[in-house]
Design a protein around this motif. Structure first.
Motif, PDB file in Angstrom:
ATOM      1  N   VAL A 231     -21.267  -8.397  39.907  1.00  0.00           N
ATOM      2  CA  VAL A 231     -22.191  -8.811  40.707  1.00  0.00           C
ATOM      3  C   VAL A 231     -23.391  -7.831  40.692  1.00  0.00           C
ATOM      4  O   VAL A 231     -23.189  -6.451  40.906  1.00  0.00           O
ATOM      5  CB  VAL A 231     -21.847  -9.203  41.991  1.00  0.00           C
ATOM      6  CG1 VAL A 231     -21.321  -8.368  42.982  1.00  0.00           C
ATOM      7  CG2 VAL A 231     -22.855 -10.247  42.377  1.00  0.00           C
TER       8      VAL A 231
ATOM      9  N   MET B 290     -18.733 -14.861  45.975  1.00  0.00           N
ATOM     10  CA  MET B 290     -19.869 -14.288  46.428  1.00  0.00           C
ATOM     11  C   MET B 290     -20.632 -14.921  47.300  1.00  0.00           C
ATOM     12  O   MET B 290     -21.079 -14.068  48.437  1.00  0.00           O
ATOM     13  CB  MET B 290     -20.647 -14.076  45.016  1.00  0.00           C
ATOM     14  CG  MET B 290     -22.185 -13.422  45.140  1.00  0.00           C
ATOM     15  SD  MET B 290     -23.557 -14.162  45.700  1.00  0.00           S
ATOM     16  CE  MET B 290     -23.671 -15.487  44.677  1.00  0.00           C
TER      17      MET B 290
ATOM     18  N   LEU C  33     -24.260 -12.703  38.216  1.00  0.00           N
ATOM     19  CA  LEU C  33     -22.637 -12.649  38.299  1.00  0.00           C
ATOM     20  C   LEU C  33     -21.951 -12.651  36.803  1.00  0.00           C
ATOM     21  O   LEU C  33     -22.625 -13.435  35.778  1.00  0.00           O
ATOM     22  CB  LEU C  33     -22.138 -14.065  38.897  1.00  0.00           C
ATOM     23  CG  LEU C  33     -22.216 -14.113  40.367  1.00  0.00           C
ATOM     24  CD1 LEU C  33     -21.952 -15.880  40.648  1.00  0.00           C
ATOM     25  CD2 LEU C  33     -21.392 -13.104  41.024  1.00  0.00           C
TER      26      LEU C  33
ATOM     27  N   CYS D 132     -29.467 -17.617  41.137  1.00  0.00           N
ATOM     28  CA  CYS D 132     -28.366 -17.002  40.684  1.00  0.00           C
ATOM     29  C   CYS D 132     -27.836 -17.291  39.320  1.00  0.00           C
ATOM     30  O   CYS D 132     -27.936 -18.603  38.849  1.00  0.00           O
ATOM     31  CB  CYS D 132     -27.094 -17.439  41.743  1.00  0.00           C
ATOM     32  SG  CYS D 132     -25.513 -16.385  41.318  1.00  0.00           S
TER      33      CYS D 132
ATOM     34  N   THR E  75     -19.675  -6.914  46.266  1.00  0.00           N
ATOM     35  CA  THR E  75     -20.496  -7.658  47.033  1.00  0.00           C
ATOM     36  C   THR E  75     -20.913  -7.215  48.006  1.00  0.00           C
ATOM     37  O   THR E  75     -22.059  -6.852  48.443  1.00  0.00           O
ATOM     38  CB  THR E  75     -20.065  -9.140  46.919  1.00  0.00           C
ATOM     39  OG1 THR E  75     -19.859  -9.777  45.883  1.00  0.00           O
ATOM     40  CG2 THR E  75     -21.167  -9.875  48.096  1.00  0.00           C
TER      41      THR E  75
END
Length: 114
Positions: A106, A76, A67, A94, A39
């Motif tokens: 990610v 995250m 993700l 997301c 991340t």
């Protein structure tokens, strides 16, 4: 309007600038790193590419986060929330997706204004 491609390759460009809009390719961290590391690395790449394009995170319009496992959502977000410009939060989505390799946890897809 002109189109500028940053680091064009045979499959994709790192970013494409059309007028005053910057479209980044999906940014990922080092394959095999943990979620936190990936991340941070991916968001650092976003910062660098936006700077190269003449923009910054205060001008981000939209972020799409993929993700590999939604169980990582809170972890995250802890890093993302500390990174994003709180005065200028973008639209965001997301979801969970099978990424290009199981070593990726990610991916961030960003659109920004110049």
């Amino acid at each position: 309007m002109s189109i500028t491609r940053l680091d064009p390759g045979p499959r994709m460009s790192k970013a494409v600038i059309h007028g005053d809009t910057v479209y980044l390719a999906g940014q990922v961290g080092e394959p095999g790193s943990d979620l936190a590391g990936q991340t941070r690395e991916a968001l650092a790449s976003v910062d660098a590419i936006l700077a190269e394009a003449g923009s910054d995170k205060s001008k981000i319009l939209q972020v799409i986060v993929w993700l590999a496992d939604m169980a990582d959502f809170a972890a995250m977000n802890a890093i993302y929330d500390a990174w994003i410009d709180p005065a200028n939060p973008p639209a965001r989505a997301c979801g969970e997706a099978k990424l290009a390799t199981p070593d990726y946890k990610v991916e961030f897809i960003v659109t920004a204004a110049k």
